[in-house]
Design a protein around this motif. Structure first.
Motif, PDB file in Angstrom:
ATOM      1  N   ALA A  55     -18.714  60.399  13.233  1.00  0.00           N
ATOM      2  CA  ALA A  55     -19.943  60.916  13.847  1.00  0.00           C
ATOM      3  C   ALA A  55     -20.391  60.022  14.996  1.00  0.00           C
ATOM      4  CB  ALA A  55     -21.045  61.017  12.788  1.00  0.00           C
ATOM      5  N   PHE A  56     -20.304  58.712  14.791  1.00  0.00           N
ATOM      6  CA  PHE A  56     -20.735  57.772  15.836  1.00  0.00           C
ATOM      7  C   PHE A  56     -19.855  57.886  17.078  1.00  0.00           C
ATOM      8  CE2 PHE A  56     -21.432  53.816  17.986  1.00  0.00           C
ATOM      9  CZ  PHE A  56     -22.741  53.459  17.691  1.00  0.00           C
ATOM     10  N   LEU A  57     -18.531  57.936  16.858  1.00  0.00           N
ATOM     11  CA  LEU A  57     -17.616  57.975  17.992  1.00  0.00           C
ATOM     12  C   LEU A  57     -17.658  59.308  18.721  1.00  0.00           C
ATOM     13  CD1 LEU A  57     -14.536  56.026  16.599  1.00  0.00           C
ATOM     14  CD2 LEU A  57     -16.093  55.315  18.423  1.00  0.00           C
ATOM     15  N   VAL A  58     -17.958  60.393  18.004  1.00  0.00           N
ATOM     16  CA  VAL A  58     -18.124  61.684  18.686  1.00  0.00           C
ATOM     17  C   VAL A  58     -19.278  61.598  19.678  1.00  0.00           C
ATOM     18  CG1 VAL A  58     -18.902  64.067  18.354  1.00  0.00           C
ATOM     19  CG2 VAL A  58     -17.066  63.157  16.942  1.00  0.00           C
ATOM     20  N   ARG A  59     -20.394  60.989  19.248  1.00  0.00           N
ATOM     21  CA  ARG A  59     -21.543  60.819  20.169  1.00  0.00           C
ATOM     22  C   ARG A  59     -21.153  59.936  21.354  1.00  0.00           C
ATOM     23  NH1 ARG A  59     -24.458  60.699  15.188  1.00  0.00           N
ATOM     24  NH2 ARG A  59     -24.304  58.435  15.080  1.00  0.00           N
ATOM     25  N   GLU A  60     -20.454  58.832  21.070  1.00  0.00           N
ATOM     26  CA  GLU A  60     -20.021  57.932  22.143  1.00  0.00           C
ATOM     27  C   GLU A  60     -19.134  58.659  23.158  1.00  0.00           C
ATOM     28  OE1 GLU A  60     -17.961  54.540  20.627  1.00  0.00           O
ATOM     29  OE2 GLU A  60     -19.737  53.275  20.764  1.00  0.00           O
ATOM     30  N   GLU A  61     -18.136  59.383  22.589  1.00  0.00           N
ATOM     31  CA  GLU A  61     -17.160  60.018  23.469  1.00  0.00           C
ATOM     32  C   GLU A  61     -17.793  61.158  24.269  1.00  0.00           C
ATOM     33  OE1 GLU A  61     -12.982  59.933  24.642  1.00  0.00           O
ATOM     34  OE2 GLU A  61     -14.544  58.589  23.918  1.00  0.00           O
ATOM     35  N   ARG A  62     -18.728  61.879  23.674  1.00  0.00           N
ATOM     36  CA  ARG A  62     -19.405  62.938  24.412  1.00  0.00           C
ATOM     37  C   ARG A  62     -20.180  62.358  25.595  1.00  0.00           C
ATOM     38  NH1 ARG A  62     -21.753  65.520  20.510  1.00  0.00           N
ATOM     39  NH2 ARG A  62     -20.481  67.409  20.463  1.00  0.00           N
ATOM     40  N   ALA A  63     -20.883  61.237  25.355  1.00  0.00           N
ATOM     41  CA  ALA A  63     -21.634  60.596  26.447  1.00  0.00           C
ATOM     42  C   ALA A  63     -20.689  60.105  27.535  1.00  0.00           C
ATOM     43  CB  ALA A  63     -22.457  59.427  25.886  1.00  0.00           C
ATOM     44  N   ARG A  64     -19.521  59.579  27.122  1.00  0.00           N
ATOM     45  CA  ARG A  64     -18.571  59.073  28.114  1.00  0.00           C
ATOM     46  C   ARG A  64     -18.024  60.200  28.976  1.00  0.00           C
ATOM     47  NH1 ARG A  64     -13.278  58.495  29.291  1.00  0.00           N
ATOM     48  NH2 ARG A  64     -12.594  59.816  27.571  1.00  0.00           N
ATOM     49  N   VAL A  65     -17.642  61.306  28.313  1.00  0.00           N
ATOM     50  CA  VAL A  65     -17.054  62.437  29.049  1.00  0.00           C
ATOM     51  C   VAL A  65     -18.068  63.025  30.022  1.00  0.00           C
ATOM     52  CG1 VAL A  65     -16.188  64.794  28.789  1.00  0.00           C
ATOM     53  CG2 VAL A  65     -15.360  62.978  27.275  1.00  0.00           C
ATOM     54  N   LYS A  66     -19.317  63.132  29.599  1.00  0.00           N
ATOM     55  CA  LYS A  66     -20.349  63.696  30.479  1.00  0.00           C
ATOM     56  C   LYS A  66     -20.611  62.797  31.676  1.00  0.00           C
ATOM     57  CE  LYS A  66     -22.948  66.447  27.092  1.00  0.00           C
ATOM     58  NZ  LYS A  66     -24.256  66.604  26.394  1.00  0.00           N
ATOM     59  N   LEU A 103     -25.909  60.147   6.832  1.00  0.00           N
ATOM     60  CA  LEU A 103     -24.915  59.315   7.516  1.00  0.00           C
ATOM     61  C   LEU A 103     -24.703  59.739   8.964  1.00  0.00           C
ATOM     62  CD1 LEU A 103     -22.205  59.030   4.695  1.00  0.00           C
ATOM     63  CD2 LEU A 103     -24.225  57.623   5.082  1.00  0.00           C
ATOM     64  N   LEU A 104     -25.280  60.882   9.332  1.00  0.00           N
ATOM     65  CA  LEU A 104     -25.152  61.346  10.717  1.00  0.00           C
ATOM     66  C   LEU A 104     -26.135  60.649  11.651  1.00  0.00           C
ATOM     67  CD1 LEU A 104     -24.731  65.169  10.049  1.00  0.00           C
ATOM     68  CD2 LEU A 104     -22.960  63.584  10.817  1.00  0.00           C
ATOM     69  N   GLU A 105     -27.076  59.891  11.089  1.00  0.00           N
ATOM     70  CA  GLU A 105     -28.062  59.207  11.916  1.00  0.00           C
ATOM     71  C   GLU A 105     -27.391  58.144  12.780  1.00  0.00           C
ATOM     72  OE1 GLU A 105     -31.034  57.709   9.310  1.00  0.00           O
ATOM     73  OE2 GLU A 105     -31.515  59.674   8.460  1.00  0.00           O
ATOM     74  N   ALA A 106     -27.943  57.931  13.929  1.00  0.00           N
ATOM     75  CA  ALA A 106     -27.288  57.093  14.942  1.00  0.00           C
ATOM     76  C   ALA A 106     -27.089  55.656  14.509  1.00  0.00           C
ATOM     77  CB  ALA A 106     -28.094  57.135  16.249  1.00  0.00           C
ATOM     78  N   ASP A 107     -27.946  55.125  13.645  1.00  0.00           N
ATOM     79  CA  ASP A 107     -27.851  53.707  13.290  1.00  0.00           C
ATOM     80  C   ASP A 107     -27.118  53.467  11.980  1.00  0.00           C
ATOM     81  OD1 ASP A 107     -29.692  54.846  11.636  1.00  0.00           O
ATOM     82  OD2 ASP A 107     -31.166  53.226  11.776  1.00  0.00           O
ATOM     83  N   GLN A 108     -26.402  54.479  11.484  1.00  0.00           N
ATOM     84  CA  GLN A 108     -25.776  54.334  10.174  1.00  0.00           C
ATOM     85  C   GLN A 108     -24.489  53.516  10.220  1.00  0.00           C
ATOM     86  OE1 GLN A 108     -26.532  55.150   6.964  1.00  0.00           O
ATOM     87  NE2 GLN A 108     -28.573  55.515   7.744  1.00  0.00           N
TER      88      GLN A 108
END
Length: 712
Positions: A55-66, A103-108
């Motif tokens: 979940a964390f890396l999906v958020r990271e990678e989405r921000a990177r791609v955008k 566990l989907l929360e950003a700081d987990q």
């Protein structure tokens, strides 16, 4: 955990799609692994951490791609679509197990284990990480109390325990020096629990999972007068004499694990000793202590323990009442702990497991080198992560990582999880911690053979026809759901007549969850299997009656009480004396039934509950077993048969499985047999075919759906 704002500058780029975002295929592979585990209800601690990191890396990678201007609009849209696919699977998995939502929360994903996992996946994708992302340090563990606040009011202190504490108010101090610091090791930065499980899951071709044991001593100085230990038992006890103190004793059922444990405690002088057991075998354990170590006193804890002998050497308690005795057991200076049928603690979220682990932690905290033994002939039920709670109990791991001793052994291999050779070496390292697994065919040459024979029966009456009709209707209901999903999404290139296995699994999983929620309401896989058991009851009982007249004593196993009732009525009408062994009996009543069956020639049949009598009992007066109903696990079936196939048996053992022909019963039997491959691969090192990862229930539903769709 740091963000990946600079990720675009640390990835190598080529014209290929996966080289533009090499992390995405890694995430896709990992999320499929999590999805498969969740469908089987097997999301252990390691996979929950994986869920967090994905979940964390999906958020990271989405921000990177955008944010990366190097991507064209079409390429960016395609990459974001692939990330959405991963996120969709995460959401569906969280909907199946709502405890994952938090566990989907950003700081987990900030634990050291999660950070290491994230780092390893990024390195696998070719990322170049900053030095502060490469070095990850652990935080000091927090010691959990033996008695959680929720159980504080339930605690009891038997009067005789107070007398013991007054007689010796000061426990002897443990003055053994302990290490003050833990040296840094080469593998400290690696996530290791997943690779350790994989080392056993891919154990084909390795040796049987048994630590190196000392040779047989020249003389037996262990057994009391009139008794003699067998060769395999003697070699195990020599390991205890040599100083080894933690064991997963995983001998196949029937090879005398109880006797080995009792004698091990005597050799190690591990008194007072706590033995945690299923209720059904408490009296048997007391007898075995008296038999093998007559100089020691055992006391069985019943209820609040008002009648126990607090000055005894061995305290025997069942799982169900352990919660109210945690406080005083944690304070009397236990020197050892045995957990019988240790697979009972595999569910870490259960209070039963937490109670056992809390007491084990307290014992290790207060005693330098206690004797810790987990006994189970079936440590793996569905998944290699069934090892988790047992390894924690023994102190080999903390759940998040290996303990200090195991870490030292892993470090000494010279490999990391990136090396293929690591896995065989890691398996051997864990085994050397104290896994002892012997098979009957290897160590008990005089033990007769065991045969499982299937007896198909025809359910030709109206009841049988109704069962087959209910199966067809359930299959059609599943097929209708499947077709609606296919129509909604399009066939996506499926050939004529081809079946999409992913959709089959999805539909079957949904049906299984609904069935569990519905219980006995409506026709589902559980109610159908119960109806099949009811329909087979008299047929199975009649076969057992014929068998009893021709070969003598027979053990009759059933899962449901109404099936047992029908069988007992049939035996009574046939003039056959029987005993009944059920879960609602008192311990003395159950033991009397066992003694009558083994010792009274006039008792012909033992009618046993598959769950209440399937562990720990000795019913070797019989050599024939009738399984009137099938279990949902291969391990439960094995345990039941091995109540008869054990040391002391001098006749070949045959287990007769009564199977309703042309029903789902046939498929369930096939799936159970396939599940035998897990232990054969992980524990016995046998090269067997990979088996389907789904549960027997899910496999049965998938079979019904494929049949309704016209597939195999």
């Amino acid at each position: 955990m740091p963000t990946s704002a600079t990720a675009a500058t640390r990835r190598k780029k080529t014209s290929r799609r996966d080289d533009e975002a090499p992390l995405i295929p890694i995430l896709a592979r990992k999320v499929r692994e999590i999805e498969a585990k969740a469908q089987r209800g097997k999301l252990g601690p390691t996979n929950r951490v994986k869920f967090q990191v994905i979940a964390f890396l999906v958020r990271e990678e989405r921000a990177r791609v955008k944010a990366d201007d190097a991507f064209g609009d079409a390429a960016r849209a395609e990459l974001l679509k692939r990330l959405d696919g991963v996120a969709t699977i995460l959401a569906k998995t969280a909907a199946r197990d709502t405890s994952l939502i938090q566990l989907l929360e950003a700081d987990q994903a900030t634990s050291p284990v999660a950070k290491r996992m994230r780092r390893d996946w990024l390195l696998e994708s070719g990322a170049e990480l900053a030095p502060d992302e490469l070095i990850i340090t652990d935080v000091a563990p927090v010691q959990a109390p033996v008695v959680p606040a929720a159980l504080a009011e339930k605690q009891v202190t038997p009067p005789s325990v107070e007398s013991r504490q007054l007689a010796n108010p000061f426990l002897a101090p443990d003055l053994t020096p302990r290490p003050t610091t833990t040296p840094r090791r080469r593998l400290d930065g690696w996530e290791l629990m997943g690779p350790l499980y994989k080392a056993f899951e891919t154990g084909a071709g390795g040796a049987t999972a048994t630590m190196e044991l000392p040779p047989l001593p020249e003389y037996d100085h262990i057994s009391p007068k009139g008794l003699e230990v067998m060769v395999h038992q003697s070699r195990f006890l020599e390991a205890v004499r040599a100083g080894h103190r933690s064991f997963l004793l995983a001998d196949e059922p029937g090879l005398g694990k109880t006797a080995q444990s009792v004698l091990a405690a005597s050799i190690a002088d591990a008194y007072p000793l706590l033995v945690v057991v299923p209720n059904v075998v408490k009296m048997n354990w007391a007898r075995e202590v008296e038999r093998w170590t007559p100089q020691r006193r055992a006391t069985v804890i019943q209820g609040d323990g008002t009648d126990i002998d607090a000055f005894a050497d061995v305290f025997i308690v069942n799982y169900e009442i352990l919660d109210r005795h945690l406080s005083w057991l944690g304070s009397i200076g236990l020197q050892g702990m045995v957990v019988d049928e240790a697979h009972f603690i595999k569910n870490l979220s259960s209070q039963r497991s937490q109670n056992v682990l809390a007491l084990a932690s307290r014992i290790r905290e207060r005693t330098r080198d206690p004797l810790m033994m987990a006994l189970t002939g079936t440590p793996l039920i569905n998944d290699v992560e069934d090892f988790d709670a047992i390894w924690r109990f023994l102190g080999w791991t903390t759940g998040d990582k290996p303990g200090a001793e195991l870490m030292e052994k892993l470090d000494a291999t010279g490999f990391t999880p990136a090396d293929k050779a690591f896995y065989g070496e890691a398996r051997d390292a864990v085994i050397s911690m104290g896994i002892v697994r012997r098979k009957k065919k290897d160590v008990a040459a005089d033990l007769p053979d065991k045969l499982i024979a299937d007896l198909p029966v025809q359910l030709d009456d109206e009841f049988g026809r109704g069962i087959r009709q209910a199966e067809r209707e359930l299959g059609e209901r599943l097929a209708a759901k499947y077709r609606r999903i296919i129509e909604a999404r399009g066939d996506r290139g499926l050939a004529e007549g081809e079946i999409d296995d992913d959709i089959v699994r999805l539909v079957a999983t949904g049906e299984l969850e609904e069935s569990r929620a519905a219980g006995t309401g409506g026709d589902n896989v559980f109610t159908m299997v119960r109806k099949i058991g009811q329909a087979k009851a008299v047929l199975a009982a009649d076969y057992a009656a014929q068998l009893q007249r021709s070969v003598g004593k027979v053990v009759f196993f059933a899962k449901h009480i109404d099936v047992m009732d029908q069988a007992e009525a049939h035996f009574a009408a046939s003039g056959i004396r029987y005993v009944s062994i059920r879960g609602d009996q008192t311990t003395p009543a159950r033991q009397q039934a066992i003694d009558d069956f083994n010792g009274d020639e006039g008792v012909g049949v033992a009618v046993c509950s598959l769950t209440a009598a399937g562990v720990g009992l000795n019913l070797q007066a019989a050599s024939n077993v009738v399984l009137a109903e099938l279990s949902w696990t291969a391990a439960e079936q094995t345990q039941a048969i091995d109540r008869v196939h054990r040391i002391g048996q001098d006749e070949p053992v045959t287990a007769w499985r009564i199977i309703a022909a042309h029903t789902i019963d046939t498929k369930i039997a096939e799936l159970i047999d396939q599940k035998q491959g897990l232990a054969a691969r992980a524990l016995d090192g046998e090269s067997v075919d990979e088996v389907a990862s789904e549960s027997v229930q899910l496999g049965a539903l998938m079979h019904l759906l494929r049949e309704a769709l016209g597939g195999a």
